[in-house]
Each structure stands twice: as structure tokens, then as C-alpha cells.
Design a protein around this motif. Sequence first.
Motif, short mmCIF file in Angstrom:
data_model
loop_
_atom_site.label_atom_id
_atom_site.label_comp_id
_atom_site.label_asym_id
_atom_site.label_seq_id
_atom_site.Cartn_x
_atom_site.Cartn_y
_atom_site.Cartn_z
N GLY A 95 0.87 -1.29 0.01
CA GLY A 95 -0.05 -0.06 0.04
C GLY A 95 1.05 1.34 -0.05
N LEU A 96 2.17 1.20 -0.32
CA LEU A 96 3.04 2.36 -0.05
C LEU A 96 4.06 2.44 -1.00
CD1 LEU A 96 5.33 2.35 3.07
CD2 LEU A 96 3.67 0.66 2.66
N GLN A 97 4.64 3.34 -1.83
CA GLN A 97 5.76 3.32 -2.43
C GLN A 97 6.73 4.34 -1.83
OE1 GLN A 97 4.95 3.07 -6.58
NE2 GLN A 97 3.23 1.66 -6.51
N CYS A 98 6.58 5.41 -2.13
CA CYS A 98 7.68 6.50 -1.39
C CYS A 98 7.35 6.66 -0.10
CB CYS A 98 7.49 7.71 -2.34
SG CYS A 98 6.11 8.81 -2.09
N GLY A 99 6.07 6.15 0.39
CA GLY A 99 5.93 6.41 1.81
C GLY A 99 5.50 7.71 2.26
N PHE A 100 5.32 8.76 1.41
CA PHE A 100 5.16 10.19 1.52
C PHE A 100 3.47 10.32 2.20
CE2 PHE A 100 5.44 14.91 1.78
CZ PHE A 100 6.38 15.09 2.31
N CYS A 101 2.59 9.55 1.52
CA CYS A 101 1.23 9.84 1.79
C CYS A 101 0.87 8.83 2.67
CB CYS A 101 0.49 9.73 0.47
SG CYS A 101 0.44 7.96 -0.09
N THR A 102 1.74 8.07 3.06
CA THR A 102 1.36 6.60 4.10
C THR A 102 0.88 6.96 5.41
OG1 THR A 102 2.84 5.55 2.55
CG2 THR A 102 1.92 4.67 4.37
N SER A 103 1.30 7.94 6.03
CA SER A 103 1.01 8.07 7.55
C SER A 103 -0.55 8.73 7.52
CB SER A 103 1.82 9.46 7.91
OG SER A 103 3.20 9.08 7.52
N VAL A 132 -4.15 12.69 -1.42
CA VAL A 132 -3.59 12.25 -2.81
C VAL A 132 -2.34 11.30 -2.59
CG1 VAL A 132 -2.55 13.14 -4.83
CG2 VAL A 132 -4.35 14.56 -3.72
N CYS A 133 -2.33 10.29 -3.24
CA CYS A 133 -1.13 9.53 -3.51
C CYS A 133 -0.92 9.66 -5.10
CB CYS A 133 -1.53 8.06 -3.19
SG CYS A 133 0.08 6.97 -3.32
N ARG A 134 0.59 9.80 -5.19
CA ARG A 134 0.96 9.95 -6.56
C ARG A 134 1.87 8.70 -7.11
NH1 ARG A 134 -0.23 12.76 -10.24
NH2 ARG A 134 1.46 13.83 -11.01
N CYS A 135 1.79 7.66 -6.06
CA CYS A 135 2.54 6.43 -6.43
C CYS A 135 1.76 5.31 -6.85
CB CYS A 135 3.59 6.14 -5.46
SG CYS A 135 4.75 7.41 -4.90
N THR A 136 0.62 5.13 -6.00
CA THR A 136 -0.05 3.66 -5.79
C THR A 136 -1.04 3.66 -6.83
OG1 THR A 136 -1.36 4.18 -4.11
CG2 THR A 136 0.62 3.46 -3.45
N GLY A 137 -1.68 4.60 -7.37
CA GLY A 137 -2.89 4.62 -8.18
C GLY A 137 -4.36 4.12 -7.34
N PRO B 205 5.43 15.48 -7.28
CA PRO B 205 5.25 14.47 -6.32
C PRO B 205 4.90 14.88 -4.93
CG PRO B 205 7.44 15.41 -6.59
CD PRO B 205 6.63 15.97 -7.63
N MET B 206 4.28 13.92 -4.14
CA MET B 206 3.71 14.51 -3.08
C MET B 206 4.57 15.23 -2.14
SD MET B 206 0.79 14.09 -3.69
CE MET B 206 0.28 14.77 -2.08
N GLU B 207 6.08 14.71 -2.10
CA GLU B 207 7.06 15.83 -1.39
C GLU B 207 7.55 16.76 -2.25
OE1 GLU B 207 11.28 14.92 0.91
OE2 GLU B 207 10.80 13.96 -1.09
S1 FES Z 1 3.30 6.14 -1.68
FE1 FES Z 1 4.08 8.01 -2.75
S2 FES Z 1 2.62 9.58 -2.53
FE2 FES Z 1 1.51 7.75 -1.77
#
Ligand code: FES
Lengths: 155, 799
Positions: A95-103, A132-137, B205-207
Motif C-alpha cells: 500500500g505504499l511506495q515512496c511512503g510520503f502519503c502513507t501516514s 492524494v497519492c502519486r505512487c500507488t494509483g 510528487p507529494m514531497e
Molecule cells: S506512496 Fe508515494 S505518494 Fe503515496
Amino acid sequence: MEISITVNGEDYRRDVEPRLLLVHLLRDKLRLTGTHWGCDTSNCGVCVVLLDGVPVKSCTVLAVMASGRQVRTVEGLERSDGLDPVQQGFIDRHGLQCGFCTSGMMMTARWLLDHNPDPSEREIREAISGQVCRCTGYENIVRSVRRAAELEAGS
Amino acid sequence: MTATQIPARVPTPTPTPVGYGSIPRKEDARFVRGRGSFVDDVQLPGMLYGAVLRSPYAHARIVSVDISAAEVHPKVRAVITGDMLDKRGMAWMPTLFGDVQAVLATDKVRFQGQEVAFVVAEDHYAARDALSLIEVEYEPLPALVDAKLALAPDAPLIRDDLDGRTDNHVFDWSAGNKAATDDAFATADVVAECEILYPRVHPAPMETCGAIASLDRVSGKLTVYATSQAPHAHRTMYAQVTGLPEHKIQIIAGDIGGGFGNKVAIYPAYVCAIVGSILTGCPVKWTEDRSENLMSTAFARDFHMHGEIAATSDGKILALRANVLADLGAFNGTAQPTKFPAGFFHMFTGSYDIAAAHCEVRSVHTNKAPGGVAYSCSFRIAEASYLLERMVDVLAHDLGMDPAQLRMRNLLRPEQFPYTCATGWEYDSGDYPTTLRLALEMAGYDELRREQAARREGGGDAPLMGIGLSFFTEAVGAGPRKMMDILGLGMADGAELRLHPTGKAVLRLSCMSQGQGHATTFAQIVSQELGISPDDIEVVEGDTDQTPFGLGTYGSRSTAVSGGAAVVVARKVRDRARIVAAAMLEALPDDLEWAEGRWQVKGVPSTGKAIAEIATAAHSGLELPEGVEGHLDATTVYNPPNLTYPYGAYVCVVDVDPGTGQVKVRRFVAVDDCGVRINPMIVEGQIHGGLADGVGMALMELMAFDANGNHLGASFMDYLLPTSMECPSWELGQTVSPSPHHPIGAKGIGESATVGSPAAVVNAVLDAIGVRHADMPLTPAHVWRAMQGRALRTDVALE
Ligand code: FES
Ligand code: FES
């Protein structure tokens, strides 16, 4: 201004500027950097925390407004006996890629499961629709929350 | 074929199995606990905070900059202006394409949001406060917004900083065979033409981007923590900009919250943070806000394309022509190999057998932010693929043919591989018809067409149903050093693998994950080669003091190039382990074979030595043959022999509300062929994300400009990104055509879906409303206008 705030069960007293945002209190003053910041307009939701149990975008809450209240952040998810099912669900279903939206996603998921232990795909999508999540769709986030519900039902 | 099942929780301490497969990610443990280390999470002792004053004008002369009030703000420690930088020779910096870009403007501002001054203060609120104390007097100049007017005789001249420059022209570039193409067009039964815009979009990107610069005045060492997709290239560039020796510069890219090409370039504020640290002797952190991100950092696309396709009346495509006007913004900051100023756009014959092709690209400056090559574009194959997949649908429309049939008729056939296309690309492998057939089958294409026909018959207010296809091929993994470099740095990647005496390994790479899961995938690559669990392999990247040189992660090059390096370095270790094992077994290396992750005497499994045992022996007093050093380490530089060519077939189904123009994506089927999949779970995650990008770009994401050059998409209120509500549940399938030249047959997947999906969505919407072409983003307003036959330009709001 003097505030007192409970974060993840710990009490903090701080003297803060009235304009300080809750997200910055958490990140910069309390050094709880698991809550992120991602936009100027309250659109992205990477900053979501639970305020008195309810998901809020911590970039739209002043620290002084949170005074006397309970905040729960991602750092407060893990339990003494291991990861919260939500955390485990996100690992299990990628459920996470970059982990930024994850929290933020996990905090909303935690709230959702507390109120609806068996959410449908549609209900999960609605719950996270302000984030918003940019990684996981979103696909694997939805599956992760379902997985968390299953883990919770099983435990 | 169904999507790969992601396995349930793997309970520790069972070791993760050796080799490829859908194992959970090593990275996740920290992220799910909120323990990532993104640049804004880093707090150094005595750290100060920077903020950038930006231009409100798109084009203006700077008359004066008065910083006196800001300087006396009690919390301000330094204020930096362009003039101050100019005295240090640092007012301008090189871009990734050999142009220069202003660090802080001295003469003019050339786009809205351009950097004018930089404040360093004790906290970031104070730094922002101080910005409002800086007085800048501007003399506004006419703004050049519309790229189509850039070369008009009365167009304002943007780059008067460059000697001898008299207009806004940047370069003309062409590829292919013009004469053969013209001939094919002259004699073709049918020629279809279309004006197609790939609008300016942003990776967002989110960051957001950021950096912390910390100069140690005693040692002279500069450490830069940064959101960098290319740490080694950044180190070299900082050496050039600052004049500091390269070995005294360390770049640390910690966790990166998404990149998508947004974090390839060096941005002016990074340089300002360095200067701030030089001036104050303290670390200086700068992280941009979202508007700064959207207004000033690498945008993507902005290609105004004129496509022409020649065919026989029964749908055999004969030739392809494209004329492109590229809007690069105020500086040429495009990031791609030097020999290719328009990137890989000339791979525009895509997946089809097209005998003749010719393209011309002309690029111009406008009063907009620099960039162009970003947002998972595979060096502009995104633009090429979109143009072609739209043109094929336009041809289908003109011929009255089914777009699936037309594609099937023209796809390259398996026996044509390796295939050299009309513009010279050498495709490595593929079985395109099988992939398209699978996608059509998964979608239930014929049934969908029947449903559509029945709906059309029914008429009324019911949603209009549309089915859209796209078949794309990418060229990724740049690239062979002979052909490809960025700023003179060849695009080969180093790797170092060290085995500790207990058999645990550390793999050091030059690439940089931004969420792609490198720590897991690359451990699996080494695991497969050495027969040890991925748990026992630590992957290190992002810190230039800890890792070998290489060009970084963008253009889907990690698996293709650094992945190749990881395989080669692991095989070097394995070869050395054979010599050590031979000494252990008192045999000859030639008498050993590698079987089930061990070296054994041929045919005698009981003699097998696993890598861990061999590593221990290699560090012991064991006598080794003459000339063989001890230990079990290796290094390599992987120079890819060719690019790899992932491809895929996508089918999108939409419903359009005829009253409002609102589009709902009902289904999306994606069959990708990226060669061998190392971690299928991660591969599918990469595809999911790219498909969402396609929905966003096709339907929502809009960065238009008004006549004064005001950016109309400068926040997430206006630049709309897809949420869970716009995205359907993706349906994935796969075929596997290994790359014959990659050491493990992998091709790369990072950008495939972003490249391939927008055309499928647009084709579906246009199929629904029965319109030959309308430009992205197909917002309700634009769809509605297109339905009235009055499609508008989406890139400018000039009235
Ligand atoms: S995992 Fe990268 S923004 Fe959601
Ligand atoms: S930071 Fe974007 S919603 Fe709070």
C-alpha cells in the motif's frame, strides 16, 4: 501562547506563536516527523492526524486550537504487541511506495476501521478521497485497508 | 491471466526466500512507523531556514532590489540577491542541457515564480515574514505566453542575456528519412492529419523539492541533503557552480517522497542554500511550498504537434510525419542525453511496422518555467507515443475502421525482432500481437463494442460509452556510453558488492529510489545470483561518499542499467567464490559447478559450499592459488549494450455524461511486457501509479497561462490530481519477452504506464462523444465544448 496537548498519550506543554500550524508543531517542535506536509491549500492529506479520534488535516488546524485535546499520529499506531493491523495491511498489500502519503492514509484507515470494521471498496475509496497519492494509483491502498480489516477480524 | 497475488504477511524469523518473487518490501518497516528520513525531517544543530522571494511577473526588468528592511529583521541572518551572487560569479548556473539559468535574477525575471532573492532566518516562519520586507521595483515587459507566437517578428526577446541572441528560437532538430517519407505520402491512398497538443503538466510528487546545505568551514567539506534523483550528477554540477573541489562535496539523498523526474535538476534555491551556509557558517534548510513546486520546478511535455499518417485504403500504415513546436520555457533545462535535444521523441513509429518516417522538432523560449523532460516521460517517448496512438485513432476514424483491428494489422510481428525502425532504434524483443490479443480478451472487447452499439441505438440521456486503446513501446535504460551522456557524463552505472566474513552482503549503487523499492528489488537480484536470502543483503544508495558513480534514477533506467550492474557484480563475486570453494574442496575451479546456490564438485551435491561458508573461508587463513586475493568483494561499471524496449497494450472504458461532459473511467485493462519481473508485486505497483497519471493528465491536470503569463495551475486547488474516486480498480495482465541483451532479461517498468495510458483514456472519451480530436485535459468543460464542435485550446487562457 502556552498550550498543552496530548500526542500519542504523552503530554506536552509548549509556548507557541498563535499562528503555528499543528503540522509544524508536530514536525518541528515535537520532532514527530512521521506526519508530513505537502501543499498550501489543504488538498493533499499527507498531514492527516486524528484529533480527538477524528481525522483532520493538521495543516488546517492551529496548534493553539489543538490545546487541551488528544492527537494521534502515525508514531502512535504501533501497539505494544506489534504493528497495528493497518500498518501490517499496508505492508502485506504494497500500500505504499515512496511512503510520503502513507501516514495520512493509515490514520484515515484507522479511523475508518474503528467505525466500520468491514468497509467495502467503495467506502474505503470515499474515506481516502480527500488525500492524494502519486505512487500507488490507490489500488493497493484499498487492498491494504481491506487486508487490515481482515487481520483485525481474525485477531 | 490474472494479476499476481501479493502474499500474506511473511512471519519473521522465517528468512525471505532466495531470488525473485512478490516479497514484502524492506523499506516499509520504517515508513509505516513514520520513521522515514525525508529531507525536511532532517534537523541539524544550529540549522537556519531559507525562503525564496519570487517574481510576480512573467517578464519584467528588475530596476532595484532593496533588502535593507529584511536585513534588520531580528531573526534574519542573511539576505542574498542576484547582485551579491554575481560578485561571486554565481548568479547563473548551468542547466542539464548546457544552457544557463539564473540562480537569482539580476537583469530581468523571465517567468512568474522566478527566484529573485533568498532570505536565511532562524525559523521558517520568520524567513517567510522577511520576504515581505524586501522591496523589488520591476518594470513589466510584455510576456510571451503562446509558443506559436514565439518567433513572430514582434515577439518580446526573452534571452537578451545571451550574446547575439535576436529571437526566441532554441534549436531545430530532425530525424528519419524525409525523401522516402515524402514519397510515401505523395502516393498513399489516404493521409490523415491532426493538430495535437500534449499540454504542459507537472510531476507534482507529494514531497516537494528541498535541500539542506552544510559547509564545514574547517574541513571545507560541503554536505548537501537533497531530494535528488541523481546524487552523483548533482555533486559534479555543484563542483562546477560553486568552484568547490568535487571530493569535498557529499550529496545525501535520504528518502524521497516521489520524484517522477521532478528531482533530476538542480534548482536555484539549492545553490542559494549553499551560499547561505557559506555566509552564515550554519546549515541552511530550504524546502519549497506547493505553489513554488508547481510554478518553478521541472514541468513536463508542452509539445505542440502536427501529425500526419499515410496509409492504404485498407489500413496498412505506410509513413508517418510529425512537426513539433516545443515550448521549453525561459531556459533550456531539459534533461536528456546530449545528442538528443528533443529526447527520444523520434521513436515515434512506436509499435508499428512503418517503412518511412520523418520528424522535425523546433523549440522556443517562452516566459514560463524551464523544464520539459519529466513526469515519467522516458525522454519524451510519452509525447511520441501519445501522438502516434492518437493518430492511429484518427486514421481509424477517417477510414471507418475498428481501432483494434487497425492496430493489429500494423503491429510489428514477432519474427521482425530484433527490429530497426525507420528512425534507427533497435528494438530488442517482443510479441506484440499476443499482448494486444490478451488485453482485448481481458477487456471483453467484442462484448464491449456490442454494448456500445446497443447503447447508441438506445440514445437518450444515458451516458455515452467509449472504448479506447493504446499500444506503446518505450526505449529505456539510457544508455550506451558511446551514444549517451548528460553534460558530458556517460550514462553507465557503477556497482560495488562486498561480502562480510559471515556471508552477509552490502550492495552499493549509484541510482536512487523515490519509492520504487530498490532496497528490495536489488537485494533480490543479488540473492538470485548468490543463493543468499534478500534479508542478508543491504542496499546502499543516495550517499555519494558511500556509493560508486552513476547517473541516477530517471528514464526507467534503474533496473535496466543499475540492475545490470548488480547482476554483473554479483556474478563477479560468484566467480571469485568458485576459486575459493575450489581451494576449500582441494579441487580445480573447472571441476566445480554452480547448483542450487552452491559451488559443488560436478555431480556431487554433498560437496556443496554455500556463499556464506565461502565468504568465511575467503576471509580466513585458507591458502588461495597464486595471484588470487582474499576476501569476496567486487566492483563493476555496467555500460548497457543497447536500450531495452518494454511495451504494453491498454484498453480503457469510459462513460461520459452527455449533459455535463463529465467522464467516468469505468474500467482500465493494462497488459504490460517489461521482460523478466524481479518482484511482480512492485512491478504491478509501478503500473498502478502510472495508470493514475494517465487518468490525471487525460482528464484533470491543467497548467494554463493567461495573457500576462500568470500561472493558472499554481496550487492543488487548480492543478487537479486524480484521487481514489477518479481511478478505477486497475485490471492488469502480463506477457514476458525477456530482453536478450540485459543480463537477466529485465527491461524496466517505472514509466510504462504513464507513457501508455493517457492515449487510451483520451481515445476512449473521444470514442464516446464521436469527436475526431480534442486536446487534454478533457475536463467536463472541454468535453462539453468538443461535443458542441467548439473545442478550445487548453494551454492558454488569452481572453
Ligand atoms: S506512496 Fe508515494 S505518494 Fe503515496
Ligand atoms: S499538507 Fe496538504 S492537506 Fe495538509
